[in-house]
Design a protein around this motif. Structure first.
Motif, PDB file in Angstrom:
ATOM      1  N   GLY A 529       0.796  -1.219   0.000  1.00 13.83           N
ATOM      2  CA  GLY A 529       0.000   0.000   0.000  1.00 13.83           C
ATOM      3  C   GLY A 529       0.827   1.266   0.000  1.00 13.83           C
ATOM      4  N   ASP A 530       2.062   1.203   0.545  1.00 20.04           N
ATOM      5  CA  ASP A 530       2.866   2.420   0.658  1.00 20.04           C
ATOM      6  C   ASP A 530       4.263   2.242   0.078  1.00 20.04           C
ATOM      7  N   GLY A 531       4.412   1.383  -0.936  1.00 19.72           N
ATOM      8  CA  GLY A 531       5.710   1.239  -1.574  1.00 19.72           C
ATOM      9  C   GLY A 531       5.903  -0.138  -2.172  1.00 19.72           C
ATOM     10  N   LEU A 532       7.166  -0.562  -2.224  1.00 13.89           N
ATOM     11  CA  LEU A 532       7.534  -1.876  -2.742  1.00 13.89           C
ATOM     12  C   LEU A 532       8.330  -2.633  -1.691  1.00 13.89           C
ATOM     13  N   GLU A 533       8.191  -3.942  -1.713  1.00 14.86           N
ATOM     14  CA  GLU A 533       9.075  -4.783  -0.912  1.00 14.86           C
ATOM     15  C   GLU A 533       9.704  -5.813  -1.843  1.00 14.86           C
ATOM     16  N   ILE A 534      11.029  -5.908  -1.799  1.00 16.89           N
ATOM     17  CA  ILE A 534      11.751  -6.846  -2.642  1.00 16.89           C
ATOM     18  C   ILE A 534      12.592  -7.750  -1.749  1.00 16.89           C
ATOM     19  N   SER A 535      12.494  -9.048  -1.984  1.00 16.53           N
ATOM     20  CA  SER A 535      13.337  -9.998  -1.269  1.00 16.53           C
ATOM     21  C   SER A 535      14.109 -10.840  -2.272  1.00 16.53           C
ATOM     22  N   TRP A 536      15.344 -11.155  -1.933  1.00 20.51           N
ATOM     23  CA  TRP A 536      16.202 -11.998  -2.764  1.00 20.51           C
ATOM     24  C   TRP A 536      16.357 -13.335  -2.053  1.00 20.51           C
ATOM     25  N   VAL A 537      16.042 -14.434  -2.742  1.00 22.39           N
ATOM     26  CA  VAL A 537      16.108 -15.756  -2.136  1.00 22.39           C
ATOM     27  C   VAL A 537      17.117 -16.607  -2.896  1.00 22.39           C
ATOM     28  N   THR A 538      17.719 -17.551  -2.179  1.00 27.63           N
ATOM     29  CA  THR A 538      18.749 -18.404  -2.764  1.00 27.63           C
ATOM     30  C   THR A 538      18.570 -19.828  -2.271  1.00 27.63           C
TER      31      THR A 538
END
Length: 571
Positions: A529-538
């Motif tokens: 709702g108030d931006g982006l969330e980015i996660s990097w997985v391995t």
């Protein structure tokens, strides 16, 4: 759920004529596209309960393909599907993975995307993991199959180098040796369409990845290794390739196979209907299978000779998010007097789609738009010194450095960089419609991951998020070089070099928020709702079980909108 044990590989014996796929490609609120390669000419049928859709295969270079257009679905629904060839069910197979699903888009939900680039096709055993690391895509597939990693993405965006035509695995080289003398040019690199088809099979036939691609919609864009390292880096490079006896066939085979294996599924039903090759397929009413070989090769030759005759870029809109995927490799103008990463037609196309009115504007480009600033300055300097006479020491040095260190990103095409920076700034300032929360470039290529942000006050945040590689780690000594260019001391030195070559200053400054890190990764980006969330997985091997890696999170970036952000009208 299917039951049984996971086979080592798939082929006509286990999939009963289904060689590759099914791959779930373009999906929207009410339709889906399912691509397959089969062992013979046949009718391909997709069934969801009592509903079914069919398509006849078409041929190219002795191979058989179909894309089934599934229509009339309901938004926000999830339905299992089966695949039948001439009425006989061939998918799913008994391999231990869940049934394949078609999940149509739900307008009430914020979109969730996976993205990444650079994935080599080597075995997933201990030896393969030792040389190339764990395949992050495969680890994610195993996590999805076990329902362990939350909500599935609505789309997986693969930003280049899904196949390596110039750096082949031992398995690919064995195939080449069975067909020709591998000691003759082009040696261990790909030569023709048949070798491309085999390489795609190696890339997509592992059971876990095959299941993932059958149930997770995917979109793709090529980069240099899909054809060859440094593809279209300079006019001199191109002329050297054209002098060889094998380059023409490589280009025709690479472009033609890309259209079939990657590009066709990128298109919506309306976009496909406008594609001349697809219209030829759709119009075929003969009793036998359509052989598209001649027309495919003609198309590939024309696109190679006249890049402006075809655009590989595409755009997708969700309710509050626009994704623009732009070709930054084939659409180049290499004449030193007009050098540009995007030719005039492609630049105008991008200009028309860089608009506000969305909560998030995402621009997918295989090459990072915002490199670490030290590297950006070095590349802009190299372009400047390379633009002189090739007979001069400066020109010779610039070309050698460009090829040795891959100095051919947006920064090395300053006219294009400046233009797209202007587009992004105008969107962020509300000059192209209501201001988004973010204008975010999604990229790969460089074999390390990071997040950077343009330094500005007010309006949208302008961001660069990179996820690279999925599976092809950077050699350790090059990691130190990349990290050094991402750190502060490299920035003033690179700026000094660029100023000595009279390179215009960038229109804005930017700095790193997170990174770099060098793990094999897949990134997951979600609009909040108030931006982006980015996660990097391995993927991580536990207890020596290389075939069943676990999924770990490497990094998370919560990118909130500015506190003063408003959707202002166009000015």
């Amino acid at each position: 759920m299917s039951t049984g044990t996971t086979p080592a590989g798939l082929g006509p014996e286990t999939a009963q004529g289904l060689l590759l796929g099914p791959m779930l490609r373009h999906v929207d609120n009410t339709s889906a596209s399912i691509w397959v390669e089969t062992a013979m000419a046949c009718t391909v049928e997709v069934r969801c309960g009592a509903d079914s859709w069919q398509a006849a295969t078409f041929g190219a270079h002795g191979h058989h393909y179909a894309l089934v257009e599934v229509s009339g679905l309901k938004a926000g629904t999830v339905r299992p599907y089966t695949v039948h060839l001439n009425g006989k069910r061939v998918w799913p197979i008994e391999d231990g993975f869940p049934d394949s699903m078609i999940a149509t888009l739900d307008p009430a939900k914020e979109p969730r995307l996976a993205f990444g680039s650079c994935r080599t096709s080597v075995p997933h055993d201990e030896a393969g993991n030792r040389t190339h690391g764990v395949d992050a895509m495969r680890a994610y597939a195993l996590s999805m199959a076990g329902l362990e990693h939350g909500r599935w993405p609505d789309l997986a965006l693969f930003l280049g180098d899904q196949v390596y035509a110039d750096s082949t695995s031992l398995e690919m080289q064995e195939f080449i040796r069975r067909r020709r003398n591998i000691k003759e040019a082009p040696g261990e690199e790909l030569k023709d369409y048949e070798e491309y088809a085999h390489l795609y099979s190696l890339a997509w036939s592992d059971p876990a990845n095959r299941w993932l691609l059958s149930t997770l919609p995917s979109a793709m864009m090529f980069d240099d290794h899909d054809i060859r390292d440094d593809w279209n880096s300079s006019l001199e490079w191109k002329r050297e390739m054209q002098k060889t006896g094998w380059w023409h066939e490589r280009m025709v085979s690479g472009i033609g196979s890309y259209w079939i294996y990657q590009h066709l599924g990128n298109l919506s039903p309306d976009q496909r209907a406008a594609d001349p090759l697809w219209r030829r397929i759709a119009a075929h009413t003969g009793t036998g299978e359509l052989d598209l070989t001649a027309e495919l090769d003609e198309f590939a030759e024309r696109v190679d000779a006249e890049p402006e005759s075809h655009s590989w870029s595409y755009c997708r809109d969700w309710d509050a998010v626009r994704l623009i995927v732009v070709d930054s490799r084939a659409a180049r103008t290499l004449d030193p007097g007009r050098r540009a990463l995007l030719d005039p037609t492609e630049l105008a196309w991008l200009d028309g789609r860089m608009r506000g009115g969305f909560r998030h504007l995402l621009i997918g480009t295989s090459l990072p738009f915002l490199l670490p600033m030290g590297l950006h300055h070095v590349e802009s300097w190299d372009e400047a010194i390379s633009s002189g006479s090739r007979r001069s020491l400066r020109g010779w040095l610039g070309e050698r450095l460009r090829r040795t260190f891959d100095l051919e990103h947006w920064a090395a095409f300053q006219s294009s960089f400046q233009e797209v920076a202007r587009f992004a700034t105008e969107v962020a300032d509300g000059k192209r419609g209501p201001v988004p929360q973010t204008v975010t470039f999604l990229s790969g290529d460089v074999h390390f991951s990071y997040v950077s942000e343009v330094e500005r006050q007010g309006g949208s945040r302008i961001l660069q998020a990179v996820c690279s590689p999925i599976r092809n780690p950077l050699p350790r000594f090059l990691r130190y070089f990349a990290a050094a260019l991402a750190l502060g001391p490299a920035v003033p030195f690179g700026a000094w070099m660029a100023s000595q070559a009279h390179v215009p200053n960038p229109p804005f400054a930017w700095s790193g928020i997170k990174g770099p890190w060098f793990d094999n990764c897949l990134a997951i980006i979600e609009a909040t709702g108030d931006g982006l969330e980015i996660s990097w997985v391995t993927g991580v091997v536990r207890d020596g079980d290389h075939m069943h890696p676990r999924l770990d999170t490497v990094e998370v970036a919560s990118l909130r909108a500015r506190g003063d952000h408003t959707h202002s009208p166009e000015s």
